[in-house]
Motif scaffolding. Structure first.
Motif, PDB file in Angstrom:
ATOM      1  N   VAL A  35       0.839  -1.192   0.000  1.00 29.73           N
ATOM      2  CA  VAL A  35       0.000   0.000   0.000  1.00 29.73           C
ATOM      3  C   VAL A  35       0.878   1.248   0.000  1.00 29.73           C
ATOM      4  CG1 VAL A  35      -1.839   1.226   1.215  1.00 29.73           C
ATOM      5  CG2 VAL A  35      -1.769  -1.277   1.262  1.00 29.73           C
ATOM      6  N   VAL A  36       1.954   1.192   0.787  1.00 32.92           N
ATOM      7  CA  VAL A  36       2.948   2.275   0.855  1.00 32.92           C
ATOM      8  C   VAL A  36       4.342   1.650   0.965  1.00 32.92           C
ATOM      9  CG1 VAL A  36       1.417   3.980   1.931  1.00 32.92           C
ATOM     10  CG2 VAL A  36       2.685   2.390   3.372  1.00 32.92           C
ATOM     11  N   GLU A  37       5.352   2.455   0.667  1.00 32.32           N
ATOM     12  CA  GLU A  37       6.765   2.052   0.836  1.00 32.32           C
ATOM     13  C   GLU A  37       7.104   0.708   0.192  1.00 32.32           C
ATOM     14  OE1 GLU A  37       8.027   2.206   4.930  1.00 32.32           O
ATOM     15  OE2 GLU A  37       7.137   4.176   5.258  1.00 32.32           O
ATOM     16  N   PRO A  38       7.083   0.614  -1.132  1.00 25.58           N
ATOM     17  CA  PRO A  38       6.735   1.631  -2.135  1.00 25.58           C
ATOM     18  C   PRO A  38       5.223   1.777  -2.294  1.00 25.58           C
ATOM     19  CG  PRO A  38       7.393  -0.394  -3.226  1.00 25.58           C
ATOM     20  CD  PRO A  38       7.646  -0.611  -1.757  1.00 25.58           C
ATOM     21  N   GLU A  39       4.824   2.936  -2.791  1.00 28.87           N
ATOM     22  CA  GLU A  39       3.398   3.256  -2.910  1.00 28.87           C
ATOM     23  C   GLU A  39       2.703   2.331  -3.910  1.00 28.87           C
ATOM     24  OE1 GLU A  39       0.614   7.191  -3.837  1.00 28.87           O
ATOM     25  OE2 GLU A  39       2.782   7.395  -3.565  1.00 28.87           O
ATOM     26  N   PHE A  40       1.458   2.015  -3.625  1.00 27.46           N
ATOM     27  CA  PHE A  40       0.677   1.131  -4.487  1.00 27.46           C
ATOM     28  C   PHE A  40       0.663   1.644  -5.921  1.00 27.46           C
ATOM     29  CE2 PHE A  40      -3.538  -0.038  -6.301  1.00 27.46           C
ATOM     30  CZ  PHE A  40      -3.295  -1.400  -6.434  1.00 27.46           C
ATOM     31  N   ASN A  41       0.940   0.752  -6.861  1.00 27.74           N
ATOM     32  CA  ASN A  41       1.056   1.114  -8.259  1.00 27.74           C
ATOM     33  C   ASN A  41       0.114   0.233  -9.083  1.00 27.74           C
ATOM     34  OD1 ASN A  41       1.858   1.441 -10.957  1.00 27.74           O
ATOM     35  ND2 ASN A  41       4.003   1.778 -10.414  1.00 27.74           N
ATOM     36  N   PRO A  42      -1.098   0.705  -9.365  1.00 24.28           N
ATOM     37  CA  PRO A  42      -2.065  -0.134 -10.091  1.00 24.28           C
ATOM     38  C   PRO A  42      -1.613  -0.482 -11.502  1.00 24.28           C
ATOM     39  CG  PRO A  42      -2.897   2.108  -9.834  1.00 24.28           C
ATOM     40  CD  PRO A  42      -1.678   2.015  -8.977  1.00 24.28           C
ATOM     41  N   LEU A  43      -0.853   0.398 -12.146  1.00 26.19           N
ATOM     42  CA  LEU A  43      -0.349   0.097 -13.495  1.00 26.19           C
ATOM     43  C   LEU A  43       0.612  -1.086 -13.458  1.00 26.19           C
ATOM     44  CD1 LEU A  43      -0.147   0.871 -16.506  1.00 26.19           C
ATOM     45  CD2 LEU A  43       1.755   2.381 -15.884  1.00 26.19           C
ATOM     46  N   LEU A  44       1.488  -1.101 -12.483  1.00 26.59           N
ATOM     47  CA  LEU A  44       2.437  -2.209 -12.352  1.00 26.59           C
ATOM     48  C   LEU A  44       1.707  -3.505 -12.009  1.00 26.59           C
ATOM     49  CD1 LEU A  44       5.380  -3.151 -12.357  1.00 26.59           C
ATOM     50  CD2 LEU A  44       5.518  -2.515  -9.939  1.00 26.59           C
ATOM     51  N   LEU A  45       0.708  -3.412 -11.134  1.00 28.70           N
ATOM     52  CA  LEU A  45      -0.072  -4.604 -10.791  1.00 28.70           C
ATOM     53  C   LEU A  45      -0.770  -5.163 -12.035  1.00 28.70           C
ATOM     54  CD1 LEU A  45      -1.251  -6.633  -8.812  1.00 28.70           C
ATOM     55  CD2 LEU A  45      -2.978  -4.941  -8.170  1.00 28.70           C
ATOM     56  N   ASP A  46      -1.303  -4.282 -12.873  1.00 27.71           N
ATOM     57  CA  ASP A  46      -1.966  -4.741 -14.085  1.00 27.71           C
ATOM     58  C   ASP A  46      -0.978  -5.342 -15.089  1.00 27.71           C
ATOM     59  OD1 ASP A  46      -4.692  -4.572 -13.749  1.00 27.71           O
ATOM     60  OD2 ASP A  46      -4.844  -2.482 -14.362  1.00 27.71           O
ATOM     61  N   ARG A  47       0.267  -4.868 -15.080  1.00 26.17           N
ATOM     62  CA  ARG A  47       1.288  -5.490 -15.936  1.00 26.17           C
ATOM     63  C   ARG A  47       1.498  -6.944 -15.513  1.00 26.17           C
ATOM     64  NH1 ARG A  47       4.249  -1.729 -19.033  1.00 26.17           N
ATOM     65  NH2 ARG A  47       5.785  -3.312 -19.564  1.00 26.17           N
ATOM     66  N   PHE A  48       1.638  -7.156 -14.214  1.00 23.44           N
ATOM     67  CA  PHE A  48       1.784  -8.516 -13.700  1.00 23.44           C
ATOM     68  C   PHE A  48       0.560  -9.363 -14.058  1.00 23.44           C
ATOM     69  CE2 PHE A  48       5.067  -6.849 -10.779  1.00 23.44           C
ATOM     70  CZ  PHE A  48       6.002  -7.871 -10.851  1.00 23.44           C
ATOM     71  N   LEU A  49      -0.625  -8.822 -13.802  1.00 22.24           N
ATOM     72  CA  LEU A  49      -1.854  -9.574 -14.046  1.00 22.24           C
ATOM     73  C   LEU A  49      -2.005  -9.939 -15.518  1.00 22.24           C
ATOM     74  CD1 LEU A  49      -4.374  -7.669 -11.735  1.00 22.24           C
ATOM     75  CD2 LEU A  49      -3.558 -10.012 -11.448  1.00 22.24           C
ATOM     76  N   THR A  50      -1.617  -9.029 -16.412  1.00 21.82           N
ATOM     77  CA  THR A  50      -1.704  -9.304 -17.846  1.00 21.82           C
ATOM     78  C   THR A  50      -0.831 -10.491 -18.221  1.00 21.82           C
ATOM     79  OG1 THR A  50      -2.183  -6.982 -18.358  1.00 21.82           O
ATOM     80  CG2 THR A  50      -1.307  -8.334 -20.143  1.00 21.82           C
ATOM     81  N   LEU A  51       0.394 -10.513 -17.702  1.00 17.80           N
ATOM     82  CA  LEU A  51       1.302 -11.614 -18.021  1.00 17.80           C
ATOM     83  C   LEU A  51       0.860 -12.917 -17.369  1.00 17.80           C
ATOM     84  CD1 LEU A  51       4.641  -9.631 -17.816  1.00 17.80           C
ATOM     85  CD2 LEU A  51       3.704 -10.724 -19.850  1.00 17.80           C
ATOM     86  N   ILE A  52       0.301 -12.834 -16.172  1.00 18.28           N
ATOM     87  CA  ILE A  52      -0.205 -14.031 -15.494  1.00 18.28           C
ATOM     88  C   ILE A  52      -1.388 -14.612 -16.280  1.00 18.28           C
ATOM     89  CG2 ILE A  52      -1.337 -14.876 -13.391  1.00 18.28           C
ATOM     90  CD1 ILE A  52       0.264 -12.643 -11.886  1.00 18.28           C
ATOM     91  N   GLU A  53      -2.288 -13.743 -16.724  1.00 16.43           N
ATOM     92  CA  GLU A  53      -3.429 -14.195 -17.519  1.00 16.43           C
ATOM     93  C   GLU A  53      -2.956 -14.783 -18.855  1.00 16.43           C
ATOM     94  OE1 GLU A  53      -6.477 -14.517 -16.754  1.00 16.43           O
ATOM     95  OE2 GLU A  53      -6.820 -13.260 -15.004  1.00 16.43           O
ATOM     96  N   PHE A  54      -1.924 -14.195 -19.452  1.00 11.79           N
ATOM     97  CA  PHE A  54      -1.397 -14.697 -20.717  1.00 11.79           C
ATOM     98  C   PHE A  54      -0.904 -16.138 -20.570  1.00 11.79           C
ATOM     99  CE2 PHE A  54       2.327 -15.159 -23.620  1.00 11.79           C
ATOM    100  CZ  PHE A  54       1.635 -15.133 -24.826  1.00 11.79           C
ATOM    101  N   LYS A  55      -0.386 -16.458 -19.396  1.00  8.88           N
ATOM    102  CA  LYS A  55       0.115 -17.811 -19.134  1.00  8.88           C
ATOM    103  C   LYS A  55      -0.980 -18.745 -18.606  1.00  8.88           C
ATOM    104  CE  LYS A  55       4.559 -17.432 -20.105  1.00  8.88           C
ATOM    105  NZ  LYS A  55       5.237 -18.317 -21.085  1.00  8.88           N
ATOM    106  N   ASN A  56      -2.215 -18.221 -18.491  1.00  6.52           N
ATOM    107  CA  ASN A  56      -3.337 -19.020 -17.983  1.00  6.52           C
ATOM    108  C   ASN A  56      -3.072 -19.579 -16.584  1.00  6.52           C
ATOM    109  OD1 ASN A  56      -5.156 -18.816 -20.235  1.00  6.52           O
ATOM    110  ND2 ASN A  56      -3.762 -20.153 -21.358  1.00  6.52           N
ATOM    111  N   ILE A  57      -2.512 -18.735 -15.717  1.00  2.62           N
ATOM    112  CA  ILE A  57      -2.233 -19.110 -14.335  1.00  2.62           C
ATOM    113  C   ILE A  57      -3.134 -18.276 -13.425  1.00  2.62           C
ATOM    114  CG2 ILE A  57      -0.456 -19.225 -12.536  1.00  2.62           C
ATOM    115  CD1 ILE A  57       1.639 -19.377 -14.771  1.00  2.62           C
ATOM    116  N   ASP A  58      -3.622 -18.881 -12.351  1.00  2.00           N
ATOM    117  CA  ASP A  58      -4.509 -18.174 -11.426  1.00  2.00           C
ATOM    118  C   ASP A  58      -3.715 -17.192 -10.572  1.00  2.00           C
ATOM    119  OD1 ASP A  58      -6.779 -19.537 -12.252  1.00  2.00           O
ATOM    120  OD2 ASP A  58      -6.477 -21.162 -10.800  1.00  2.00           O
ATOM    121  N   PRO A  59      -4.154 -15.933 -10.467  1.00  2.00           N
ATOM    122  CA  PRO A  59      -3.482 -14.981  -9.574  1.00  2.00           C
ATOM    123  C   PRO A  59      -4.194 -14.854  -8.226  1.00  2.00           C
ATOM    124  CG  PRO A  59      -4.839 -13.780 -11.135  1.00  2.00           C
ATOM    125  CD  PRO A  59      -5.099 -15.253 -11.370  1.00  2.00           C
ATOM    126  N   LEU A  60      -3.401 -14.559  -7.203  1.00  2.00           N
ATOM    127  CA  LEU A  60      -3.910 -14.152  -5.891  1.00  2.00           C
ATOM    128  C   LEU A  60      -3.199 -12.853  -5.547  1.00  2.00           C
ATOM    129  CD1 LEU A  60      -5.305 -14.564  -3.100  1.00  2.00           C
ATOM    130  CD2 LEU A  60      -3.286 -15.894  -2.421  1.00  2.00           C
TER     131      LEU A  60
END
Length: 294
Positions: free
Chosen positions: A83-108
């Protein structure tokens, strides 16, 4: 002879777990000739020696594999973001999620350090959390001091090979140590000048935790889309897939096409604007990528 799983790979040596025993193995020369590299997570067959060493003689077919980190047969990616230190970055989280979805792996998704956030930061975060949950993602909020961590996280690890990923300094190694203090994984301080954590994890290694295996992976703060093509990207956003059959054009890329159901859903508020903005950003990034020649 025995069948096991590679739990560590370092300098051409592979630790293979069979039952409760670990064998230090090398791969067959045939693998090098075929340009096959054993990966952490591989289910393998080995020939064992009395001195506790062995040779990998066969690798079972992989259900998937990641390039960075190099690991196979992943059931779940645990995306850790602070949430902080480093500050929450929704763009970076979506980058991870995009690649996880591309590999058809479940994210938590696990968001750490909530107890260090201000009321204003938590209020903004709740909006993001609600958006990700509405899409169908599992999201856990934990404090820096890991209150009730075992109760919250361990049930998600049972019978799965999980990869913990996320920006450096968000608390991945600290979280693993909080779940099992015997792991004693090195943790790094936040670099004040960069706002990123120091890279403390140098290799991929599986740990037995919660009835499954967990990989702590080298931290990184950027991800590229080298494997993702423009036509693939739309399938990496789950909420787009739900409405794309209503687009006028089959194969709609949800950018400039008329009568696009995804753009209509953004206008109506059923698809969150920040998710569509991130999609547009990733689309342009992939589109401007230099062509690759084989």
């Amino acid at each position: 002879m025995g069948q096991g799983i590679i739990v560590k790979a370092l300098s051409g040596f592979y630790d293979v777990l069979i039952g409760e025993d670990v064998y230090s193995c090398k791969g067959r020369g045939l693998f090098r000739k075929k340009k096959i590299t054993p990966l952490v997570g591989d289910r393998v067959e080995i020939e064992t020696q009395p001195d506790g060493t062995g040779t990998i003689i066969d690798i079972q077919k992989r259900q998937n594999e990641l390039v960075r980190p190099p690991i196979a047969n992943v059931d779940q990616v645990i995306m850790v973001s602070s949430v902080v230190e480093p500050e929450f970055n929704p763009l970076l989280l979506d980058r991870f999620l995009t690649l996880i979805e591309f590999k058809n792996i479940d994210p938590l998704i696990i968001l750490t350090k909530k107890d260090l956030a201000s009321d204003d930061q938590l209020s903004k975060l709740e909006d993001y959390v609600g958006s990700f949950q509405q899409i169908g993602y599992k999201v856990l909020l934990v404090s820096k001091h890991m209150d009730q961590l075992e109760k919250m996280v361990l049930p998600y690890l049972n019978n799965k090979l999980s990869v913990i990923a996320g920006q450096s300094g968000v608390g991945k190694s600290s979280m693993l140590n909080g779940l099992n203090e015997q792991l004693n994984i090195a943790t790094g301080d936040i670099s004040k000048s960069l706002g990123r954590g120091k890279h403390t994890t140098r290799h991929v290694e599986l740990f037995q935790l919660g009835g499954g295996f967990v990989a702590d992976t080298p931290g990184f703060s950027s991800l590229d889309f080298n494997e993702v093509e423009l036509e693939d990207l739309r399938f990496c956003f789950k909420e787009f897939v739900e409405v794309q059959d209503q687009c006028k054009f089959r194969g709609c890329l949800h950018m400039n096409e008329p009568k696009c159901a995804v753009k209509d859903a953004v206008e109506e508020g059923t698809i969150t604007p920040f998710r569509y903005e991130h999609y547009q950003s990733f689309y342009e990034e992939i589109k401007s990528r230099k062509p690759r020649y084989s």
